[in-house]
Design an enzyme around this catalytic site. Structure first.
Site, PDB file in Angstrom:
ATOM      1  CG  ASP A  37      61.405  89.373 -17.289  1.00  0.00           C
ATOM      2  OD1 ASP A  37      60.987  88.435 -16.576  1.00  0.00           O
ATOM      3  OD2 ASP A  37      61.546  89.274 -18.528  1.00  0.00           O
ATOM      4  N   GLY A 122      65.849  77.864 -29.637  1.00  0.00           N
ATOM      5  CA  GLY A 122      65.510  77.010 -28.493  1.00  0.00           C
ATOM      6  C   GLY A 122      66.611  76.866 -27.461  1.00  0.00           C
ATOM      7  CG  LEU A 125      71.612  81.992 -26.413  1.00  0.00           C
ATOM      8  CD1 LEU A 125      72.783  81.659 -27.333  1.00  0.00           C
ATOM      9  CD2 LEU A 125      72.131  82.683 -25.149  1.00  0.00           C
ATOM     10  CB  SER A 128      61.175  84.184 -30.114  1.00  0.00           C
ATOM     11  OG  SER A 128      61.517  83.028 -29.495  1.00  0.00           O
ATOM     12  CG  ASP A 172      63.768  87.295 -23.548  1.00  0.00           C
ATOM     13  OD1 ASP A 172      64.510  87.529 -22.574  1.00  0.00           O
ATOM     14  OD2 ASP A 172      63.089  86.266 -23.653  1.00  0.00           O
ATOM     15  CE1 TYR A 221      59.837  82.882 -17.701  1.00  0.00           C
ATOM     16  CE2 TYR A 221      57.515  83.332 -18.132  1.00  0.00           C
ATOM     17  CZ  TYR A 221      58.818  83.778 -18.010  1.00  0.00           C
ATOM     18  OH  TYR A 221      59.108  85.104 -18.181  1.00  0.00           O
TER      19      TYR A 221
HETATM   20  C1  GLA Z   1      62.656  83.925 -20.419  1.00  0.00           C
HETATM   21  C2  GLA Z   1      61.626  85.028 -20.596  1.00  0.00           C
HETATM   22  C3  GLA Z   1      62.103  86.338 -19.980  1.00  0.00           C
HETATM   23  C4  GLA Z   1      62.576  86.140 -18.537  1.00  0.00           C
HETATM   24  C5  GLA Z   1      63.531  84.939 -18.449  1.00  0.00           C
HETATM   25  C6  GLA Z   1      63.912  84.613 -17.034  1.00  0.00           C
HETATM   26  O1  GLA Z   1      63.797  84.233 -21.149  1.00  0.00           O
HETATM   27  O2  GLA Z   1      61.371  85.219 -21.962  1.00  0.00           O
HETATM   28  O3  GLA Z   1      61.083  87.307 -20.052  1.00  0.00           O
HETATM   29  O4  GLA Z   1      61.501  85.979 -17.683  1.00  0.00           O
HETATM   30  O5  GLA Z   1      62.988  83.783 -19.043  1.00  0.00           O
HETATM   31  O6  GLA Z   1      64.655  85.641 -16.471  1.00  0.00           O
END
Ligand code: GLA
Length: 381
Positions: A37, A122, A125, A128, A172, A221
């Site tokens: 994303d 956490g 899923l 938030s 998300d 990340y």
């Molecule tokens: C988390 C982030 C998303 C996406 C995923 C990995 O869930 O919130 O925006 O980057 O990791 O696909």
């Protein structure tokens, strides 16, 4: 009792009246398209049947009073001059959404209400995003501004990025806003255009929570994001979305070993995600499952965001004859995997994989069959 009824009942007990509205916003699980994303690529999540609910009524003093059943807490804030948190608390999700909406010129009114959700916190899923979109929907109900799915998803992502300090992509919030019942949503994270597809007939989605939670997710990340952005810059492209795997293969040697692995995951994952759409449209569960298995291998070996627990649960799942394919889902390092399973064997699958994984790792997992649900909405009246 359903969660919608639970928040309504508690509202009645607190305020001696019926709520004016009950809103709902779901969590999500991503079938395929991981860590794409923020590379302007494609993702293919579904909104799950677990969600955050808020029962509420308007207030006319520009204040928000929220009672959280899950946190056993009650907090209040005034709209207007909001200050960003030094330490993030559950109420900051609501304040952050109010802050962005105000900043973007939405005229906000206050409200009071009861909040509760059953998206495990956490676990990857998107509890938030569910809380953020439910909050946006609550403001929409009492403030009377129009509901634009994309605008609301973007506002909630901004709250997450700038108020809560989490540098996430758009997946998300977009799926929590735009999910569709019984369908997965292909999202183009550059244009935010969506396309939907039903799951192949006779197949079910199972969420496999490893029971492990990892710290350091945020720094890993952010590091992955930087590596991807640097690789795109090297190719003179706005994002890794803009290079196909054939061109990438010709030029991959220009990158150092680590950047090459990271970029290769993103480039191939985007292509897998588009192929997944074809598999879904053809009702081909086997083809979709095979793509999910490839995705896991790429996340594990190239992007390096899996974990021993995730690998173990994915292996247990893939060893089942009625599993079409399983992979880690979400950011990684812990949390959940997702599997596509023959519907008629789904309950057996849950039992067998739970037992095997527990024996193999000593961790108590939590597996459940989920259904694709609708995105953020007002469910009452
Ligand atoms: C988390 C982030 C998303 C996406 C995923 C990995 O869930 O919130 O925006 O980057 O990791 O696909």
């Amino acid at each position: 009792m359903s969660l919608a009824n639970k928040v309504r009942e508690r509202f009645a007990a607190e305020f001696a009246a019926d709520p004016a509205f009950v809103v709902r916003a779901p969590g999500r699980v991503n079938l395929i398209g991981e860590h794409t994303d923020y590379n302007d690529g494609f993702v293919f999540p579904l909104a799950i049947d677990r969600a955050t609910f808020i029962a509420l009524r308007p207030r006319n003093d520009n204040r928000v009073l929220a009672i959280s059943l899950d946190m056993d807490d009650r907090r209040e804030f005034a709209l207007g001059d909001l200050r960003s948190p030094t330490e993030v608390d559950w109420i900051d999700y609501l304040i952050g959404v109010a802050w962005v909406l105000q900043e973007r010129g939405y005229p906000l009114s206050g409200w009071e209400g009861v909040v509760s959700g059953d998206v495990p916190i956490g676990s990857g899923l998107s509890s938030s995003a569910a809380l953020e979109l439910a909050t946006a929907r609550a403001f929409h109900c009492v403030s009377g501004f129009g509901w634009d799915t994309q605008a609301m998803a973007l506002a909630c992502q901004k709250a997450e990025n700038e108020w809560l300090g989490v540098n996430c992509g758009i997946m998300d919030q977009m799926i929590s806003a735009a999910g569709l019942q019984d369908r997965a949503l292909l999202i183009d994270c550059r244009s935010l255009q969506t396309d939907s597809a039903p799951l192949p007939a006779g197949s079910a989605v199972v969420i496999l929570d490893t029971g492990t939670r990892r710290g350091l997710v945020d720094s890993a990340y952010n590091e992955r994001r930087q590596q991807c952005e640097a690789a795109a810059r090297h190719f003179g492209l706005p994002a890794l979305r803009d290079i196909d795997s054939a061109t990438f293969a010709e030029r991959a040697h220009e990158l150092d070993g680590l950047s090459r692995k990271r970029a290769r995951h993103v480039v191939t994952e985007n292509e897998r995600t588009l192929r997944a759409r074809d598999a879904m449209n053809a009702g081909d569960a086997l083809a979709l499952g095979a793509l999910m298995i490839e995705s896991h291998v790429s996340l594990r070996d190239e992007f390096e965001v899996s974990s021993p627990a995730l690998d173990a649960i994915v292996n247990c799942a893939n060893a089942e004859p009625d599993c079409y394919g399983a992979r880690m889902t979400g950011a990684g390092f812990g949390g959940c995997a997702v599997a596509l399973v023959r519907t008629e064997s789904a309950n057996d699958f849950v039992e067998r994989v739970s037992k095997r994984y527990l024996e193999a790792t000593g961790n108590q997992p939590s597996l459940y069959v989920t259904r694709a649900s609708a995105g953020a909405a007002t469910v009452y009246p």
